[in-house]
Design an enzyme around this catalytic site. Structure first.
Site, short mmCIF file in Angstrom:
data_model
loop_
_atom_site.label_atom_id
_atom_site.label_comp_id
_atom_site.label_asym_id
_atom_site.label_seq_id
_atom_site.Cartn_x
_atom_site.Cartn_y
_atom_site.Cartn_z
N LYS B 84 11.42 -20.41 -4.95
CA LYS B 84 11.38 -19.47 -6.08
C LYS B 84 10.32 -18.39 -5.80
O LYS B 84 9.28 -18.69 -5.20
CB LYS B 84 11.05 -20.24 -7.36
N SER B 159 14.09 -20.02 -16.19
CA SER B 159 13.82 -18.89 -15.33
C SER B 159 14.15 -19.12 -13.85
O SER B 159 14.26 -18.16 -13.10
CB SER B 159 12.34 -18.52 -15.44
N SER B 183 12.45 -24.41 -17.32
CA SER B 183 12.93 -23.44 -16.33
C SER B 183 13.54 -24.03 -15.07
O SER B 183 14.14 -23.30 -14.29
CB SER B 183 11.78 -22.51 -15.93
#
Lengths: 481, 488
Positions: B84, B159, B183
Site C-alpha cells: 500500500k 482505504s 481499511s
C-alpha cells in the site's frame, strides 16, 4: 510607595545525553549543519519516536537533586506549534504529568550585587521535551539546521518566589551548578545549552494579589537576566506610578541598549492543542527505579558547602567560591586529602590558582597543576624546605610546566638555607653593604631590621629561612653595638 | 461492467512456496507472471499507482541465484508482494495517494518491509488508496479510481482498495494494507479476498505513514486464510522503533492452522449487530448461513452484547480526526513533498501548499480534528470520546468472557457503485462493523462467504480478543473450506 517584584523563571536545559531524545542521532553541538539528522528527527512520513532512557534518567536525577517528588506515572503529550524549525509542527513534551514536581533549591551567600539571606526557591515542575532546530535568516531566505531538533530538553519551572534580580541570578546560578553537579547538563548559555525566560510583575508591598505579568525572552547570559529584571522592575514601577494600563506582554531583551522591548501581546496567544502522544506509552517510574537513580545521586552543592564549613572549618565565602563548580570542589578535596591544611589549600586556590586559570583562559579541568602537587607544595612549606616567597615562584613554574614542586625545587636549587654558617655569610654581606640601616638599627630604629632581613634574603636569592636570618642578624648586630 | 477476478500465478503464497521448492516456477517467472497480469487488467482495475518491473526482476534473479546455491532466506524467498502506498519502501515513492507528497521518495524501509525482505519477499508495486487512508471506497485517491474486479462499476472499498483489488484481480499474490477503521477488512470483503487486521501493537507501525496512531495497524490482504497467517507470522513482533508494539509473543499461526476445526469453539453473536437498520438482507443471510454451518460443525453459538456499539462511529471520528490533524501537520511543504512556489512568507507556504495538496476529505478531517482538540472543546469531545472508547473496550472484554470469537458482517451492504455515496456521514456509517474493533485494539479477519445474486462478493468478519489471531484464523479457515466445498 514601596514596591516588590514577583519573579518566576522558566529555564530550559539540554540534557547532555549521547543521542537525541527520540532517535539515535548524536546529541552534539557544533557539527556541520544538518549532519546529525535522520528520518525520525526530520519528521519524515511514517517515523515513530523511541524515548531515550538516559534522558529520562537524567531528568529524574536533576529532579532528585532539586528536592523534587518523582510521580510514579508520567506521560508525553503533543504540543501544536507551527514553525519550520519544528519538523513535525508539533513538539513532543509533557503537559499535565511531568517527571518531577514540587522541588526547591537553596540560594544564599554573595550574589551579583549583594549578599543574600538563605532562602528556598520553589520548583513547580521539571518536564522533558524535544528541542527544535535553529533558523538562520539571510535576506529573503531562511536556512534551518536540524542538528538541534530532537535534542532532549528539560524545562524547569520555578514558583514565583523571587523578589530581586540578585535572587534570580542566584537561583539560575544554583540551577546551573546543580545540573553540572548531577552531570545531566553542560549549561553553556552561549551554546544555547541553557536558556531562560523571566516572568515578572511588580506590586505595592502589602498587596496580596499579583499584577499583570510580563514575560522576558532572548536572554543569553545570567548577567542579562539580572540586568533585564532590574530594568523591568523600574519600568513597571514607573507605569504603576503613572497609572498606566498593563497588558500581558512578551518582551525581548536588547543586549546593546540594555532595554526590554515588546515582542507580542496576549491577543496572539497560541492554542497549543495539547493531547496525549499516541506514539508513546505512559512512563512508569517505580519506587525501586527511583531509588536506583537516587543511589547514584552526587552530593548537592548546598550539602557540599555546608560540609566544607562544618567539617573543614572553611568560611562560608570560601565554601561558596570553591563549590561554584563541582570540578573545583573536587580538585580542592583531592588536594586536602594529601593531608594539607584545608584553609591553606583554599587560600592557594582562591588567590593563586583561580587567578592563573582565569589569566590563561583555562578551566579547572585543564589545570596544568594536579591537586596532589599543590598538596606537596604546601608540605614543602610546612617542612620548611622552602619559604612562602619561594613557594609562589615554584607555583608559577608548576603552572607553566606541570612539573612536581619537589622536582622544581631540586632542579633550581631552591631549598631553603637553614645552615647557620651559610646564613651568617649572607648576614655579614648584608651588614657590610648597608651601613646606613645598620646605623639606624643601632640607634634604636627597630624597623631597620626588616630591611636588613630583606637584604639577607636578597643575597641568598630568597632561599634563606627568614626566621633564622633575623636571629642571626640580631646576634651579629649585638656584637657590633 | 467487467468481471476481472482471478487467481494469480501460483495461486497463493503457500502455492508459490511449493512451486519454487519443486522448481516448477522461478522467482523471475513469478514476477513476469504478475507483471503480465498487471498489463492485462490494470488499465481497468487501476489498483497500482506504480509498479517497477525491472527492479523486481533484479531482486527475483538474486532470489533464484540464492535458491540455486541452496541459500534461500526462507521458503518464501522470491515471492512478490504488493505494498500500500502509505508503507515506506526505501527508494520508492510513498505518497499516500496524495498530491502533497508528489515527488517524495522514501529513504528507509518500514519495519514490516525490512522483515519481508529478510525472508526474501520482493516488494513489487505501490497500491492505490484513499488519500492518507481516509475513506471507504478509494474514491479519495488524488490520482485514480480503483475499480472492484468483481464488477468494475463498483468501488473496491477502502482505504486499502488498491491492495484488495490487485489481489482479487490476480495482479498480486498478496498485498499489505493498513486498517485504521476497517481499511483492510472492508475492501477485502468487497473484493472477495481475505483481509486481516492484527491486534493493535502486534505489528510494528514504524514506516506506516500515520493516520490515527492509536488505531492504525498494518495487515495482510491475501487469497487464502493460510497466506494471511503466513504473512502475519513474518511481520509480527516487538520493534524497538515502535514503542507501542507488544513485547514478543510466539507467532506460529500458519502451523497452528493445519488440521484445525471449529468443534467446541464458542462463537459470539452480538445482538446489536443484527439490529442495525441499514443491514442489507443478502449480507445478513450470508452471516446467518455461516452461523448455521459453524453450529453444524460443532461450534457453540452464544448471544453476546456490545451495548456501546452505537457510539463507535462518533467516538472514532473524534479520536481518529484529532490524531490525524496532528499527524498530518508535518506535511507543510518545507522539508519534502510538493511546495507551492511564489509564496510571500512561511504562513503562505503552509496555507497554499496544504490548500493545493490535500483533497476535500483530508481537509474535512483535519478541520474536525483541529476543532475537537481546541482549548475549550477538548474535554467535551476528545476526553469524552476517550472515556466512551474505554466503555467499548470493556464491552468486548465482557463479550470475550463468554465466547472465543465474534461473528458479524463486515459492512452493512456489499460494494456500492462508484459515486453512489456522496454524503460523507453516510460513508462513515458504512464502517459501523469494523471501527469498534480498532477502538478496542482487538484483531479481526474478513473472509469471503459467497456472492450476492448480482455477483458481488460478501465477506463475513470474525473478531478476536487481543492476541487471539489463532482463533479467528481457524474460524475463517472453516468458512473458506465451506466455500470451497460449495464451489465444487
Amino acid at each position: 510607595m514601596e514596591y516588590e517584584a514577583i519573579i518566576g523563571l522558566e529555564v530550559h536545559v539540554q540534557a547532555n545525553t549521547a543521542t537525541k531524545m527520540f532517535c539515535a542521532c548524536p546529541n552534539n553541538f557544533g557539527s556541520e549543519p544538518n549532519t546529525n539528522v535522520c528520518p525520525i528527527c526530520l519528521g519524515y512520513p511514517g517515523v515513530l519516536p523511541t524515548p531515550n532512557r538516559e534522558a529520562i534518567n537524567k531528568t529524574v536525577l536533576a529532579g532528585l537533586m532539586l528536592n523534587c517528588e518523582i510521580p510514579e506515572f508520567s506521560k508525553f503529550d503533543r504540543k501544536a506549534y507551527w514553525y519550520p524549525d519544528m519538523p513535525k509542527n508539533y513538539q513532543i513534551t509533557q503537559y499535565d504529568l511531568p517527571f518531577c514536581i514540587d522541588g526547591k533549591v537553596l540560594v544564599e551567600g554573595k550574589a551579583l550585587t549583594g549578599e543574600l539571606e538563605p532562602k528556598y526557591i520553589g520548583i513547580t515542575r521539571i518536564h522533558l521535551e524535544e528541542d527544535v532546530g535553529k533558523s538562520t535568516h539571510a535576506g529573503t531566505y531562511t536556512g534551518v539546521d536540524y542538528n538541534r531538533a530532537g535534542v532532549p530538553l528539560m524545562e524547569i519551572v520555578s514558583e514565583p518566589d523571587m523578589r530581586t534580580a540578585d535572587e534570580a541570578w542566584a537561583y539560575l546560578t544554583a540551577l546551573r551548578q546543580t545540573m553540572q553537579y548531577a552531570g545531566v547538563g553542560n549549561c553553556d548559555m552561549e551554546k544555547g545549552q541553557m536558556r531562560c525566560d523571566v516572568n515578572i510583575s511588580v506590586r505595592p508591598v502589602g498587596q496580596k494579589e499579583f499584577n499583570t505579568k510580563t514575560e522576558i525572552k532572548n536572554l543569553n547570559s545570567i548577567k542579562s537576566v539580572h540586568a533585564s529584571i532590574d530594568y523591568e522592575i523600574e519600568r513597571q514601577i514607573e507605569m504603576l506610578e503613572n497609572n498606566e494600563e498593563f497588558k500581558q506582554q512578551t518582551r525581548g531583551w536588547n543586549e546593546a541598549s540594555q532595554e526590554t522591548y515588546v515582542m507580542r501581546e496576549k491577543e496572539d496567544a497560541h492554542d497549543y492543542r495539547y493531547f496525549p502522544e499516541p506514539d508513546l506509552m505512559p512512563v512508569v517510574l517505580t519506587a525501586d527505579k527511583v531509588a536506583e537513580i537516587k543511589e547514584k545521586m552526587p552530593e548537592t552543592p548546598a550539602a557540599k558547602r555546608a560540609r566544607f564549613v562544618e567539617e573543614l572549618g572553611l568560611p562560608a565565602y570560601d565554601a561558596q567560591v570553591l563549590c561554584l563548580e563541582k570540578a573545583t570542589a573536587d580538585w580542592y578535596e583531592t588536594a586536602v586529602a594529601t593531608g594539607a591544611d584545608p584553609k591553606k589549600v583554599s587560600n592557594w586556590i582562591m588567590t593563586e590558582l583561580l587567578r592563573e586559570l582565569s589569566d590563561a583562559g583555562l578551566s579547572i579541568n585543564e589545570c596544568p597543576i594536579t591537586p596532589e602537587n599543590l598538596g606537596e607544595l604546601l608540605g614543602l612549606i610546612d617542612k620548611k624546605v622552602i619559604n612562602g616567597r619561594i613557594a609562589k615562584e615554584v607555583f608559577a613554574e608548576m603552572f607553566k610546566t606541570g612539573d612536581a614542586p619537589g622536582k622544581i625545587v631540586k632542579d633550581k636549587g631552591l631549598e631553603q638555607v637553614t645552615d647557620t654558617s651559610a646564613i651568617s655569610e649572607f648576614v655579614i654581606q648584608a651588614i657590610d653593604n648597608n651601613e646606613k640601616a645598620v646605623g639606624e638599627y643601632l640607634a634604636g630604629k627597630e624597623t631597620a631590621l626588616n630591611f636588613l632581613v630583606g637584604q639577607v634574603m636578597r643575597f641568598s636569592r630568597g632561599k634563606a629561612n627568614p626566621n633564622l636570618a633575623q636571629e642571626a642578624l640580631k646576634e651579629e648586630l649585638a656584637k657590633r653595638g | 461492467m467487467a468481471k476481472l477476478s482471478a487467481k494469480p500465478v501460483a495461486g497463493s503464497i503457500a502455492g508459490a512456496a511449493v512451486q519454487l521448492a519443486t522448481g516448477d516456477i522461478t522467482a523471475v517467472a513469478l514476477v513476469e507472471g504478475i507483471y503480465s497480469r498487471y498489463e492485462e487488467v490494470d488499465d481497468e482495475v487501476k489498483g497500482y499507482l506504480q509498479i517497477n518491473k525491472e527492479k523486481a526482476l533484479v531482486a527475483a534473479a538474486e532470489s533464484d541465484a540464492r535458491r540455486a546455491a541452496g541459500n534461500t532466506l526462507s521458503a518464501y524467498d522470491g515471492v512478490p508482494i504488493a505494498i500500500k502506498d502509505n508503507i515506506s519502501v526505501d527508494g520508492e515513492t510513498c505518497g499516500c495517494a496524495s498530491k502533497l507528497l508528489e515527488g517524495y521518495t522514501a529513504t528507509y524501509d518500514a519495519t514490516v518491509v525490512q522483515k519481508l525482505k529478510a525472508q526474501g519477499f520482493i516488494p513489487m508495486g505501490r497500491t492505490n488508496m484513499d488519500e492518507f487512508a481516509m475513506g471507504s471506497s478509494t474514491e479519495n485517491s488524488a490520482y485514480q479510481q480503483t475499480r472492484n474486479p468483481a464488477n468494475t462499476d463498483h468501488v473496491p472499498g477502502g482505504s486499502s482498495g488498491g491492495s484488495a483489488a490487485v489481489v482479487a484481480a490476480g495482479e498480486a499474490i498478496a498485498a499489505l494494507g493498513s486498517d485504521t477503521g476497517g481499511s483492510i477488512r472492508q475492501p477485502a470483503g468487497f473484493c472477495g479476498v481475505v483481509g486481516l487486521k492484527p491486534t493493535y501493537g502486534r505489528v510494528s507501525r514504524f514506516g506506516l505513514v500515520a493516520f490515527a496512531s492509536s488505531l492504525d495497524q498494518i495487515g495482510p490482504v491475501t487469497h487464502t486464510v493460510e497466506d494471511a497467517a503466513i504473512l502475519l507470522d513474518m511481520i509480527a513482533g516487538k520493534d524497538q522503533l515502535d514503542s507501542t508494539s507488544i513485547p514478543d509473543v510466539e507467532c506460529n499461526l500458519a502451523a497452528s492452522l493445519k488440521g484445525a476445526d471449529v468443534k467446541g469453539m464458542k462463537v459470539g453473536l452480538p445482538k446489536e449487530f443484527f439490529e442495525i437498520d441499514v443491514l442489507n438482507d443478502e449480507v445478513k443471510a450470508k452471516v446467518e448461513a455461516v452461523r448455521d454451518q459453524l453450529e453444524a460443525a460443532g461450534a457453540e453459538l452464544v448471544e453476546v452484547s456490545l451495548p456501546n456499539l452505537e457510539y463507535a462511529v462518533s467516538v472514532y471520528y473524534v479520536i481518529a480526526t484529532a490524531e490525524a490533524s496532528s499527524n498530518l501537520s508535518r506535511f507543510d511543504g518545507i522539508r519534502y513533498g510538493a511546495r507551492v512556489e511564489k509564496t510571500k512568507d512561511v504562513k503562505d507556504i503552509y496555507y497554499l501548499t496544504r490548500e493545493a495538496g490535500f483533497g476535500d476529505e483530508v481537509k474535512r478531517r483535519i478541520i474536525l480534528g483541529t476543532y475537537v482538540l481546541s482549548s475549550g472543546y477538548y474535554d467535551a469531545y476528545y476526553l469524552r470520546a476517550q472515556k466512551a472508547r474505554t466503555l467499548i473496550r470493556q464491552d468486548f472484554e465482557a463479550a470475550f468472557e463468554q465466547c472465543d470469537v465474534i461473528l458479524g458482517p463486515i459492512a452493512p451492504a456489499p460494494a456500492f457503485k462508484l459515486g453512489e455515496i456522496s454524503d460523507p456521514l453516510q460513508m462513515y456509517l458504512s464502517d459501523i462493523y469494523t471501527i469498534s474493533v480498532n477502538l478496542a485494539g482487538n484483531c479481526a479477519i474478513s473472509v469471503p462467504a459467497g456472492e450476492t445474486e448480482s455477483g458481488l462478493p460478501v465477506g463475513v468478519q470474525f473478531i478476536g480478543d487481543s492476541l487471539q489471531e489463532e482463533k479467528i484464523l481457524k474460524a475463517a479457515q472453516f468458512v473458506e473450506q465451506q466455500q470451497a466445498q460449495q464451489g465444487d
